[in-house]
Scaffold this motif. Structure first.
Motif, PDB file in Angstrom:
ATOM      1  N   UNK A  34       0.851  -1.162   0.067  1.00 47.85           N
ATOM      2  CA  UNK A  34      -0.074  -0.177  -0.244  1.00 47.85           C
ATOM      3  C   UNK A  34       0.845   1.387  -0.057  1.00 47.85           C
ATOM      4  N   UNK A  35       0.510   2.156  -0.730  1.00 42.14           N
ATOM      5  CA  UNK A  35       1.173   3.389  -0.641  1.00 42.14           C
ATOM      6  C   UNK A  35       0.534   4.408   0.357  1.00 42.14           C
ATOM      7  N   UNK A  36       1.437   5.540   0.522  1.00 40.60           N
ATOM      8  CA  UNK A  36       1.017   6.444   1.472  1.00 40.60           C
ATOM      9  C   UNK A  36      -0.319   7.103   0.980  1.00 40.60           C
ATOM     10  N   UNK A  37      -0.599   7.426  -0.110  1.00 40.86           N
ATOM     11  CA  UNK A  37      -1.871   7.962  -0.378  1.00 40.86           C
ATOM     12  C   UNK A  37      -2.885   7.251  -0.332  1.00 40.86           C
ATOM     13  N   UNK A  38      -2.991   5.768  -0.089  1.00 39.68           N
ATOM     14  CA  UNK A  38      -3.962   5.157  -0.087  1.00 39.68           C
ATOM     15  C   UNK A  38      -4.058   4.982   1.532  1.00 39.68           C
ATOM     16  N   UNK A  39      -3.223   5.005   2.311  1.00 40.69           N
ATOM     17  CA  UNK A  39      -3.130   5.027   3.698  1.00 40.69           C
ATOM     18  C   UNK A  39      -3.829   6.130   4.228  1.00 40.69           C
ATOM     19  N   UNK A  40      -3.568   7.364   3.595  1.00 40.63           N
ATOM     20  CA  UNK A  40      -4.036   8.661   3.962  1.00 40.63           C
ATOM     21  C   UNK A  40      -5.507   8.717   3.671  1.00 40.63           C
ATOM     22  N   UNK A  41      -5.760   8.176   2.613  1.00 38.60           N
ATOM     23  CA  UNK A  41      -7.382   7.842   2.256  1.00 38.60           C
ATOM     24  C   UNK A  41      -8.164   7.129   3.278  1.00 38.60           C
ATOM     25  N   UNK A  42      -7.398   6.104   3.589  1.00 38.33           N
ATOM     26  CA  UNK A  42      -8.265   5.164   4.733  1.00 38.33           C
ATOM     27  C   UNK A  42      -8.390   5.892   5.911  1.00 38.33           C
ATOM     28  N   UNK A  43      -7.345   6.512   6.198  1.00 38.00           N
ATOM     29  CA  UNK A  43      -7.227   7.493   7.661  1.00 38.00           C
ATOM     30  C   UNK A  43      -8.406   8.270   7.660  1.00 38.00           C
ATOM     31  N   UNK A  44      -8.517   9.036   6.347  1.00 36.61           N
ATOM     32  CA  UNK A  44      -9.745  10.137   6.364  1.00 36.61           C
ATOM     33  C   UNK A  44     -10.836   9.674   6.459  1.00 36.61           C
ATOM     34  N   UNK A  45     -10.943   8.459   5.708  1.00 34.48           N
ATOM     35  CA  UNK A  45     -12.218   7.514   5.705  1.00 34.48           C
ATOM     36  C   UNK A  45     -12.835   7.219   6.992  1.00 34.48           C
ATOM     37  N   UNK A  46     -11.593   6.600   7.878  1.00 39.22           N
ATOM     38  CA  UNK A  46     -11.808   6.337   9.227  1.00 39.22           C
ATOM     39  C   UNK A  46     -12.255   7.635  10.097  1.00 39.22           C
ATOM     40  N   UNK A  47     -11.527   8.633   9.889  1.00 42.70           N
ATOM     41  CA  UNK A  47     -11.920   9.952  10.660  1.00 42.70           C
ATOM     42  C   UNK A  47     -13.376  10.177  10.565  1.00 42.70           C
ATOM     43  N   UNK A  48     -13.765  10.121   9.096  1.00 45.03           N
ATOM     44  CA  UNK A  48     -15.101  10.484   8.794  1.00 45.03           C
ATOM     45  C   UNK A  48     -16.153   9.632   9.495  1.00 45.03           C
ATOM     46  N   UNK A  49     -15.787   8.417   9.248  1.00 41.65           N
ATOM     47  CA  UNK A  49     -16.613   7.259   9.965  1.00 41.65           C
ATOM     48  C   UNK A  49     -16.824   7.644  11.536  1.00 41.65           C
ATOM     49  N   UNK A  50     -15.605   7.897  12.135  1.00 41.49           N
ATOM     50  CA  UNK A  50     -15.573   8.047  13.448  1.00 41.49           C
ATOM     51  C   UNK A  50     -16.592   9.575  14.027  1.00 41.49           C
ATOM     52  N   UNK A  51     -16.299  10.476  13.033  1.00 38.41           N
ATOM     53  CA  UNK A  51     -16.927  11.696  13.515  1.00 38.41           C
ATOM     54  C   UNK A  51     -18.717  11.486  13.036  1.00 38.41           C
ATOM     55  N   UNK A  52     -18.904  10.542  12.052  1.00 39.80           N
ATOM     56  CA  UNK A  52     -20.268  10.134  11.848  1.00 39.80           C
ATOM     57  C   UNK A  52     -20.729   9.210  12.894  1.00 39.80           C
ATOM     58  N   UNK A  53     -20.204   8.362  13.499  1.00 40.18           N
ATOM     59  CA  UNK A  53     -20.517   7.634  14.723  1.00 40.18           C
ATOM     60  C   UNK A  53     -20.606   8.443  16.043  1.00 40.18           C
ATOM     61  N   UNK A  54     -19.641   9.313  16.095  1.00 39.12           N
ATOM     62  CA  UNK A  54     -19.945  10.420  17.274  1.00 39.12           C
ATOM     63  C   UNK A  54     -21.235  10.991  17.195  1.00 39.12           C
ATOM     64  N   UNK A  55     -21.511  11.569  15.897  1.00 41.75           N
ATOM     65  CA  UNK A  55     -22.787  12.312  15.910  1.00 41.75           C
ATOM     66  C   UNK A  55     -23.939  11.478  15.984  1.00 41.75           C
ATOM     67  N   UNK A  56     -23.919  10.343  15.407  1.00 45.49           N
ATOM     68  CA  UNK A  56     -25.046   9.312  15.802  1.00 45.49           C
ATOM     69  C   UNK A  56     -25.071   9.034  17.251  1.00 45.49           C
ATOM     70  N   UNK A  57     -24.019   8.921  17.907  1.00 45.29           N
ATOM     71  CA  UNK A  57     -23.990   8.682  19.490  1.00 45.29           C
ATOM     72  C   UNK A  57     -24.520   9.827  20.144  1.00 45.29           C
ATOM     73  N   UNK A  58     -24.244  10.981  19.686  1.00 45.91           N
ATOM     74  CA  UNK A  58     -24.695  12.224  20.367  1.00 45.91           C
ATOM     75  C   UNK A  58     -26.375  12.285  20.081  1.00 45.91           C
ATOM     76  N   UNK A  59     -26.728  12.084  18.890  1.00 45.46           N
ATOM     77  CA  UNK A  59     -28.290  12.084  18.621  1.00 45.46           C
ATOM     78  C   UNK A  59     -29.055  11.137  19.485  1.00 45.46           C
TER      79      UNK A  59
END
Length: 147
Positions: free
Chosen positions: A1-26
């Motif tokens: 895996x390349x660095x760009x793919x890892x960065x994309x996965x980290x961004x997706x993971x962060x976006x999913x984590x934010x989504x989970x946090x907002x759902x938990x708050x709701x």
């Protein structure tokens, strides 16, 4: 895996984590709202039960008062009837002429006196002819059957 793919996965993971946090708050907001609604429901339920009990007590008290008043009315009616019986002794049935002389129930007598008071002043009785009551076997048999 390349660095760009890892960065994309980290961004997706962060976006999913934010989504989970907002759902938990709701979800936590909805749970708090549900708890508060449940508490108000319980309060209203208890208040309605208290009101129902209060109304039942009032109804029972009113029924007791109605019974007491009915007893008072009956006693007053009975005492008036007793006074009338003591002051005006009248036989209900005249055996010599086999005819009825008055009303057995004084309520009907008072009602009839209110409708036509001139018939009960004592003057008119002397002008009327008494109706004979025939006591034959058939009349007695019918009377026994009706009882």
């Amino acid at each position: 895996m390349t660095d760009s793919q890892i960065d994309d996965m980290i961004r997706e993971k962060l976006a999913l984590k934010e989504q989970i946090d907002s759902l938990e708050q709701h979800l936590s907001k909805q749970i708090k709202e549900k708890k508060s609604l449940f508490k108000t429901f319980i309060v209203f339920k208890n208040e309605s039960k208290e009101k129902k009990d209060k109304y039942m007590e009032n109804e029972i008290d009113l029924e007791k008062k109605i019974k007491e008043l009915d007893n008072i009315i009956c006693k007053v009616g009975q005492s008036a009837q007793i006074v009338l019986m003591l002051t005006k002794p009248q036989a209900f049935y005249d055996n010599t002429h086999k005819q009825a002389l008055g009303y057995q129930n004084l309520f009907y007598l008072r009602k009839a006196q209110r409708i036509k008071p001139t018939l009960y002043d004592g003057v008119v009785m002397s002008t009327h002819v008494a109706m004979p009551v025939i006591d034959d076997e058939e009349t007695l048999i019918l009377e026994e059957e009706s009882r």
